[in-house]
Structure formats: structure tokens, C-alpha cells
Design an enzyme around this catalytic site. Structure first.
Site, PDB file in Angstrom:
ATOM      1  N   SER A 260       1.017  -1.176  -0.096  1.00 55.94           N
ATOM      2  CA  SER A 260      -0.017   0.100   0.175  1.00 55.94           C
ATOM      3  C   SER A 260       0.808   1.182  -0.052  1.00 55.94           C
ATOM      4  O   SER A 260       1.952   1.213   0.596  1.00 55.94           O
ATOM      5  CB  SER A 260      -1.085   0.117   1.374  1.00 55.94           C
ATOM      6  OG  SER A 260      -0.085   0.154   2.540  1.00 55.94           O
ATOM      7  N   ASP A 261       0.291   2.440  -0.486  1.00 51.48           N
ATOM      8  CA  ASP A 261       0.892   3.646  -0.405  1.00 51.48           C
ATOM      9  C   ASP A 261       0.802   3.839   1.186  1.00 51.48           C
ATOM     10  O   ASP A 261       0.059   3.320   1.940  1.00 51.48           O
ATOM     11  CB  ASP A 261       0.069   4.776  -1.210  1.00 51.48           C
ATOM     12  CG  ASP A 261       1.209   6.042  -1.241  1.00 51.48           C
ATOM     13  OD1 ASP A 261       2.145   5.999  -0.541  1.00 51.48           O
ATOM     14  OD2 ASP A 261       1.018   6.502  -2.329  1.00 51.48           O
ATOM     15  N   TRP A 262       1.507   4.980   1.820  1.00 51.88           N
ATOM     16  CA  TRP A 262       1.465   5.104   3.039  1.00 51.88           C
ATOM     17  C   TRP A 262       0.169   5.372   3.836  1.00 51.88           C
ATOM     18  O   TRP A 262      -0.134   6.666   3.630  1.00 51.88           O
ATOM     19  CB  TRP A 262       2.738   6.090   3.281  1.00 51.88           C
ATOM     20  CG  TRP A 262       4.003   5.407   3.628  1.00 51.88           C
ATOM     21  CD1 TRP A 262       4.869   5.500   4.762  1.00 51.88           C
ATOM     22  CD2 TRP A 262       4.408   4.328   3.011  1.00 51.88           C
ATOM     23  NE1 TRP A 262       6.067   4.897   4.814  1.00 51.88           N
ATOM     24  CE2 TRP A 262       5.988   3.916   3.778  1.00 51.88           C
ATOM     25  CE3 TRP A 262       4.121   3.391   1.952  1.00 51.88           C
ATOM     26  CZ2 TRP A 262       6.525   2.833   2.927  1.00 51.88           C
ATOM     27  CZ3 TRP A 262       5.488   2.562   1.349  1.00 51.88           C
ATOM     28  CH2 TRP A 262       6.401   2.043   1.854  1.00 51.88           C
ATOM     29  N   GLY A 263      -0.199   4.630   4.337  1.00 54.25           N
ATOM     30  CA  GLY A 263      -1.766   5.028   4.902  1.00 54.25           C
ATOM     31  C   GLY A 263      -2.779   4.803   3.961  1.00 54.25           C
ATOM     32  O   GLY A 263      -4.047   5.181   4.424  1.00 54.25           O
TER      33      GLY A 263
END
Ligand SMILES: *[C@@H]1O[C@H](CO)[C@@H](O)[C@H](O)[C@H]1NC(C)=O
Ligand SMILES: *[C@@H]1O[C@H](CO)[C@@H](O)[C@H](O)[C@H]1NC(C)=O
Ligand SMILES: *[C@@H]1O[C@H](CO)[C@@H](O)[C@H](O)[C@H]1NC(C)=O
Ligand SMILES: *[C@@H]1O[C@H](CO)[C@@H](O)[C@H](O)[C@H]1NC(C)=O
Ligand SMILES: *[C@@H]1O[C@H](CO)[C@@H](O)[C@H](O)[C@H]1NC(C)=O
Ligand SMILES: *[C@@H]1O[C@H](CO)[C@@H](O)[C@H](O)[C@H]1NC(C)=O
Length: 731
Positions: A260-263
Site C-alpha cells: 500500500s501507499d503510506w496509509g
């Protein structure tokens, strides 16, 4: 943050000294192994793991709690390390003593496959040297709106060019035993509302435009793909069954892991079942210490929402990428990144001679937009006085790394802002580069004041030549610069640039304009008779002043090409930044120059444009087909390119395919380019091979790629609007 143990530090220092005394031999790297071989090793390892251990591989340890921007949980018995995931697409973010080279958009502007490969290799070497398992690049998203905040991290408006650049970068990075991460999958083409908007894209454009670079990444064996913040058609990209399972893992056969992208993870079972393999940096909201994975994922298996086989598949994919890149070797370096406390990082220089390549790439990616009366190249011996004007020619007065993640526009612009950055080890400003090349006998006057146009005109008036600098910056949305929340609010130059350029041009009839920009800008002064040349170095990185001087003085003959269209007006572009929840990609296939061609809009400078200090002719275009022989190559085109000028130089012939009308494609689709270096007077043949990849369109009814039958045309030229020869062939 804990200090490294003494023994680790000592080992690292020893390694550091030996790498100072001799360049690291390339032979220390091993070629990536096949996915099949990597899977059998990974399956054997993961078979010995408990459910919790497998979940650990897939779960980040939390934001700012580890050495890298992301780290997974390690496993003991069987042993598997905590993987270090670190930004960025252009170098090692938060790394000391690293190279800060040209941006992705410049790599694309070089149209130089070999240089792009070498750029990937050195980024891989530096990541390897710091013990980074996965570098969070390349950024491969095709430029949609011209002012999109992060477009400069990627490879421009054309999917084919972006695809080649992606492939070369991935191969380069992974040849140095580091996992490349293609990002941000998919429809992440603006910063506004990126976490709260849905990119709604028809399947055909999704495949032909937005997916294309990811397809090339998968072909190149990319180890990881990062899913994006935004939604696709109303479902988050990190829990989207269609884009992850159906397209990426199904149609493209992606074997690595989706992180995932961060968050950007929003659920446990929904995300995992749709194809998400790793959550980063682990938290639900960055820094909260909670997670959708970890114990939540274990629980989801126990209560039957997620099958254990799926978790096994996640762990196998992650371990397989690690084995594929040979990271099981005992030589793989200790992680010495200290992302959140750089001062604590042990001294591990990894720059080697990469600055030389950065300088070469800076020059190779500089686009000469105009050059009247052979004003360029400059002859240092004939010049008596030079005026250098504009803050963009000088240093950031507060220090080159003074703004975190380059979140300001002070001094010369050599990269945009956000997570896609690296700290400069040094920065040669344009003024320094030019001054060094001019020598001591030339009178150099300069001003870095963009707003005192009278003073600028005074300096310009008395100089043989006036070099006037300006820029336009952009970046990621978590930093706002001059009211720009990532995306640019407008397409004009920053810091009074238009007025400054006009004042200088009014005062000096040999005015040369130099623009450092993240993307297209408007040029209301373009027809000013005193503006003799416009030079477009983009975002050249730490060697910016030297690479600019190489071009201005003709030590390198320019061959860079625009990786995007520069329009006369903002309204000429096919798409704008959207400020509604639904971001409808109503332009379909009309992205970039395709839109200008279909609608007969004349650009200011077309995609693929760039001048040289010599001239090239194109002749003898011949096309052959290879029908029905089961061959990969369905057709090939050969053309003769001749350097008819009096200096050596490189040309970038570009092949555009016109499909049979039944395919419903834009009139021109880039499907081949080569950089050919030719001595003055010499000629060579260039061949473009077209396989099903280049000659297919996505058939929405059949849901598959189809090579249409009928008459194709191939147009070969020096830009998308400078076609020199055309020929047809029938399939
Ligand atoms: C290494 O990086 C640190 C931190 O940026 C810097 O202070 C130091 O001068 C660098 N060392 C060398 C030899 O460049
Ligand atoms: C996504 O939405 C577009 C219309 O906005 C539609 O054409 C397309 O088929 C949708 N994609 C999927 C996978 O349903
Ligand atoms: C598990 O996920 C839920 C949201 O679905 C969250 O509220 C909870 O805090 C998470 N538990 C842990 C231990 O992170
Ligand atoms: C466009 O934005 C830049 C940067 O914020 C600013 O300097 C410039 O004045 C703006 N241009 C217009 C026409 O508003
Ligand atoms: C985000 O979207 C909302 C509508 O969902 C809109 O009101 C707002 O202006 C958007 N914000 C930005 C920065 O685009
Ligand atoms: C290229 O050819 C054109 C037309 O023949 C000529 O005007 C121009 O000066 C030449 N440019 C160079 C760099 O030789």
C-alpha cells in the site's frame, strides 16, 4: 530510535573504508533469478512459518518507529529479515552521502534507453549500499493534467515512452539486487483530494494509457507495485478486486507483492481478498500504532474472512521478490538508513562516480526549444560580458537542503518537493557552472532579485548576452508552497518570471531564457524578437550548473526531447485537476498529444520536440511485414538518418503508428524511438520493430488486446509534429 550496536557500526565503517579506496566491483551483484526459482525457494521457506510469522512479513512496523520509511516484521526460525523500504524514485530519501540526480521527467526527456538503464543501476547500487531491500520507485504514472503535482517524478504524457523508461529503470535497479516498486497503481494523477476521490476510467483507456507502464514493469520482472491513495470507480485502489486481482495479478500475471501507499489501506479482509499483500507503513492512520494487518489479519483468518492460503500467498510473494533479487546472499549489506534521525546514520558513502552520469544525463535531458541566428552554442572566447539574471541561477540562500523534502522554491530548481526527493550532497548552481566554463576573462554580472526588473534590465543592457532564469515548482500535497498544495495552481512561471524575462529581453537583443520546470508553463514572451534561444533543462539534480554549461557552450550537442506537450493556453489541454470527488477521465484516449492531434490544436511546442546544433535528414523509409510466420515481430520499419550539419550530435527519430480506422485510435501513437549518435556528415540506418505489443488496441467488448487487420501507417519524425517520412503496411 536506537543506536546501532558497536559491532554493527564497526563493520559498517570497515565496509565504508573499503568502498572509499576502490569502486565496488559490479561482479558483486547477481542477476535476478526467475520467478519460478524464486517461488520454489519462497514456498519452502514460508511452509515453515506460522500464521503469525506470515502475517508479520506482510505488516509494517509503524511510521517513524523503524530505520526506514517502512519496515516489515522480521521472522525468527525460520529466519527472514525486516525488509527496509525506502523512498524515492530519484535517489535515497533521508540518506546521507547519496546522489541526488535527475528526476524521472528528465530521464524521460533524454529519450535515451541506455542512460535510463544506467540511472536505474546507480540508484540500485546506492540503495543496495545502504541495505535498502525495496526502493520506492520508479513513479510511472502518466501525466494527465499538466499541473499535476507529482508528474515530474514520472515519465511524461505518453504511455509508450513511460513504459520504456519504466522497464529500463526496473531492470537497472533490480540488476543491483534491489526490489523496484512501480507506483502509484492506479489513477493517481493529481494531488488534490488524492485520499478522497475516485478516478473513474473506462477500461480501454485504463489499459492503453494508465496501465501500460505497469505492464512493462511486470514484463521487466518488477518485484513490487504500490497501490495508490485514491479510489478507482468508487473502490479504494488498495482494495480493488478489478485493478488488483483481475488486471494486475490476472491479466498481467504479476508475481511480486502489492504494497500500500503510506496509509492507503482501508480494511483487513476486503483489502487482502482483493489482492493487497503488504500494508505500509503498517498503521491505520500513520503513527497511530494500530493496523488493519497484524493481529487483525490473524483474527480474520481465524474467523474465516480470509483464507490461510491467501496469507501464505502474500508471504510467498514477498519472500519470492527477496529471493529473486538475491537478497538471501550473506553479502547483502546491513541497513544503515536512519530515515528519522539522519544524524545517527553511520557513514556509508555510496556515491561512487555517479555524479558523472548525473551530469551526462542532465545534459542529455536538456531540451533546446528555440535557437535563432545560431545564438547557441556560446563561444566563451568571443564573449566579453555576460549577465546572469534570476534567483533560479543561484543557490537557496538558506542552504540547499534547508527546506524539508525540498518544500520551497528558493534558488535554482533541481527537483520538485515531497517524498520523491533526496538530499543534495552538493549542488552546482547554474551561475557556478557557467562561471567555471567562461573563465576569468569574461565580465560576469548577476542578480538573483526576480522582482527588481529595473536592476535586471540595467545589467542586461550592457552585456553581450543576457541569460535569464526562471522556474515553476510542484510536489506532493503534504507540503504547501506559495499556496500550491502539491498541484500547481496555474501554469505561469513563479516569482515574477514573466515580467523578469520581458524586462531582460527588452534590454538585451541577445537574450537566452533558461527554464527549470516540473512541467509545461505558459510563455507569453515566446515571440519577443530579442529572445534568441529558450533552453529547457527540467529538473537536472545536483550537477545542474555543469550540465547546463555543457549545453550552452556546445560541449554536449543537445538531444533532449519534450516528454509532454507545451500548449499555447491552459484551456488547450485535455484534462484539468478536479476538485470534486469523482474524477471522470472523460478524455478517454485523448491524453497528451493525442488530444492535440485529434482536435487539431496547434501546440506551442509539441511532444517529442527538441533542437540540435546540427541538422539531420530522414530518408529511405522502408517497411516489411512478417505475416503469418508466428514471429514476434509483425512489421518493421527502417529509415536512414544523416547528420548533414558540421558538428557531431545525436538525433532521436520517433516512430508513430497510425492504426486502421476500425481501431478507433488517435492519429499518431508513439511506438518506437532510438537515440542515434552521428558524427558530422555520417549516416546510419535505424530499425523499429513492431510486435503485437505495439500494434494492439484494447477491445472493450472482447476484453482483450487485438491486432486489428487492415492498413497501418508508420510516421517517422523528429517530433510528434515534425513527421519526415511515412509508409504503410497491411496486416
Ligand atoms: C556525509 O553526509 C553528512 C550528512 O549530510 C555530511 O555532514 C558529511 O559531510 C558527508 N560526508 C562527506 C564525506 O561528504
Ligand atoms: C469504471 O467506470 C467507467 C465509467 O466511469 C466504466 O466505463 C468502466 O467500465 C468502469 N470499470 C469497471 C471495471 O467496471
Ligand atoms: C483492527 O482494526 C480495527 C478497524 O477495523 C481497528 O479499530 C482496531 O484498532 C484494529 N486493531 C489493532 C490491534 O490494530
Ligand atoms: C501562479 O503561481 C505562482 C506560484 O504560486 C505565482 O508565483 C504566480 O503569481 C501565479 N500566477 C498567476 C497568474 O496567478
Ligand atoms: C475535495 O473534494 C471535495 C468534494 O468531495 C471538494 O469540495 C473539495 O474542494 C476538494 N478539495 C480539493 C483540494 O480539491
Ligand atoms: C539546418 O538547416 C536549416 C535549413 O537548411 C538551416 O537554416 C539551419 O541553419 C541549419 N541548422 C544547423 C544547426 O545547421
Amino acid at each position: 530510535m536506537h543506536l546501532p550496536s558497536l559491532s554493527t557500526t564497526a563493520l559498517v565503517l570497515l565496509a565504508a573504508f573499503s568502498s572509499v579506496s576502490q569502486a565496488r566491483p559490479r561482479s558483486q551483484y547477481t542477476d535476478p533469478i526467475s520467478w519460478e526459482a524464486a517461488y520454489s525457494k519462497a514456498e519452502a521457506l514460508v511452509k515453515k512459518m506460522s500464521l503469525e510469522q506470515k502475517v508479520g512479513l506482510a505488516t509494517g512496523m509503524g511510521w517513524e518507529k523503524t530505520n526506514c520509511v517502512g519496515n516489515t516484521f522480521a521472522s525468527t526460525d525460520p529466519d527472514f529479515p525486516s525488509l527496509c523500504l525506502e523512498d524515492s524514485p530519484l535517489g535515497i530519501r533521508f540518506g546521507n552521502n547519496v546522489t541526488a540526480g535527475v528526476s524521472g521527467i528528465n530521464a524521460a526527456a533524454s529519450f535515451d534507453k541506455e542512460q535510463i538503464r544506467k540511472r536505474g543501476e546507480y540508484i540500485g547500487e546506492e540503495a543496495y549500499g545502504k541495505g535498502v531491500h525495496a526502493i520506492l520507485g520508479p513513479c510511472v504514472d502518466v501525466m494527465r493534467a499538466p499541473n499535476a503535482g507529482r508528474a515530474w517524478e514520472a515519465f511524461g504524457e505518453d504511455p509508450y515512452l513511460a513504459g520504456i523508461a519504466t522497464m529500463e529503470t526496473v531492470i537497472g535497479i533490480q540488476s543491483r539486487n534491489v526490489i523496484a516498486t512501480a507506483k502509484h497503481y492506479i489513477g493517481n494523477n493529481q494531488e488534490a483530494n488524492r485520499t478522497a476521490s475516485s478516478s473513474n476510467i473506462g477500461k480501454r483507456a485504463l489499459h492503453e494509457i494508465w496501465l501500460w507502464p505497469y505492464a512493462r514493469a511486470v514484463e521487466a520482472g518488477v518485484g513490487s507495485i504500490m497501490c495508490a491513495y485514491n479510489q478507482y470507480n468508487g473502490t479504494y485502489a488498495c482494495e480493488n478486486e478489478y485493478t488488483l486481482n483481475t488486471v494486475l495479478k490476472g491479466e498481467l500475471g504479476f508475481k511480486g507483492f502489492v504494497q500500500s501507499d503510506w496509509g492507503a489501506t482501508h480494511s483487513t479482509a476486503a483489502a487482502v481478498n482483493a489482492g493487497l499483500d503488504m500494508t505500509m507503513p503498517g498503521d491505520i492512520v500513520m503513527g497511530d500504532g494500530l493496523s488493519y494487518f497484524g493481529s487483525n489479519l490473524t483474527k480474520a483468518v481465524e474467523n474465516g474472512e480470509v483464507s490461510e492460503d491467501r496469507v501464505t500467498d502474500m508471504a510467498v510473494r514477498i519472500a519470492a521478490a527477496w529471493y529473486k533479487m538475491g537478497q538471501d546472499s550473506e553479502n547483502f549489506p546491513e541497513t544503515t538508513i536512519r530515515a528519522f534521525n539522519q544524524a545517527e546514520s553511520p557513514y556509508v558513502p555510496v556515491q561512487d562516480d555517479h555524479g558523472i552520469l548525473v551530469r551526462q544525463m542532465g545534459a542529455a535531458s536538456t531540451v533546446l526549444l528555440t535557437n535563432k541566428d545560431k545564438t547557441l552554442p556560446l563561444d566563451a572566447k568571443k564573449l566579453k560580458s555576460v549577465a546572469i539574471i534570476g534567483s533560479d541561477a543561484g543557490p537557496n540562500p538558506d542552504g540547499m537542503n534547508s527546506c524539508p523534502d525540498r518544500g520551497c522554491d528558493k534558488g535554482t530548481l533541481a527537483m520538485g518537493w515531497g517524498s520523491g526527493t533526496a538530499d543534495f550532497p552538493y549542488l552546482i548552481t547554474p551561475k557556478e557552472g557557467i562561471e567555471k566554463r567562461l573563465g576569468k576573462d569574461v565580465d560576469i554580472k548577476y542578480t538573483y532579485d526576480d522582482f527588481d526588473t529595473d536592476a535586471a534590465a540595467e545589467l542586461a543592457k550592457v552585456a553581450d548576452i543576457a541569460l535569464v532564469f526562471s522556474n515553476a515548482d510542484a510536489g506532493e500535497e503534504y507540503i504547501t508552497v506559495d499556496g500550491n498544495v502539491g498541484d500547481r495552481n496555474n501554469l505561469t512561471l513563479w516569482k515574477n518570471g514573466d515580467n523578469l524575462i520581458k524586462a531582460v529581453a527588452d534590454a538585451n537583443e541577445n537574450t537566452v531564457v533558461v527554464i527549470h520546470s516540473v512541467g509545461p508553463v505558459l510563455m507569453p514572451w515566446v515571440d519577443h524578437p530579442n529572445i534568441k534561444a529558450i533552453v529547457w533543462p527540467g529538473l537536472p539534480g545536483q550537477e545542474t550548473g555543469n550540465s547546463l554549461a555543457d549545453i550552452l557552450f556546445g560541449d554536449v550537442n543537445p538531444s533532449g526531447r519534450l516528454p509532454y506537450t507545451i500548449a499555447k493556453e491552459e484551456s488547450d489541454y485535455p484534462a484539468k485537476i478536479s476538485h470534486t470527488f469523482d474524477v471522470d477521465y472523460t478524455e478517454g484516449l485523448q491524453v497528451g498529444y493525442r488530444h492535440f492531434d485529434i482536435n487539431n490544436i496547434e501546440p506551442l511546442f509539441p511532444f517529442g520536440h527538441g533542437l540540435s546544433y546540427t541538422n539531420f535528414t530522414y530518408s529511405k523509409l522502408k517497411v516489411k511485414t512478417n505475416k503469418g510466420k508466428g514471429k514476434d515481430v509483425l512489421a518493421s520499419a527502417t529509415i536512414t538518418i544523416k547528420n548533414t550539419g558540421d558538428v557531431d550530435g545525436a538525433e532521436i527519430p520517433q516512430a508513430y503508428i497510425e492504426f486502421p480506422e476500425s481501431a478507433g485510435e488517435a492519429p499518431k501513437n508513439l511506438r518506437g524511438f532510438e537515440k542515434v549518435y552521428l558524427k558530422a556528415g555520417k549516416s546510419t540506418k535505424v530499425t523499429f520493430d513492431f510486435t503485437a505489443t505495439e500494434l494492439s488496441y484494447w477491445d472493450e467488448a472482447e476484453e482483450k488486446w487485438v491486432v486489428p487487420s487492415g492498413t497501418f501507417k508508420v510516421h517517422v519524425g523528429a517530433s510528434s509534429r515534425d513527421i519526415r517520412q511515412s509508409a504503410s503496411f497491411t496486416l
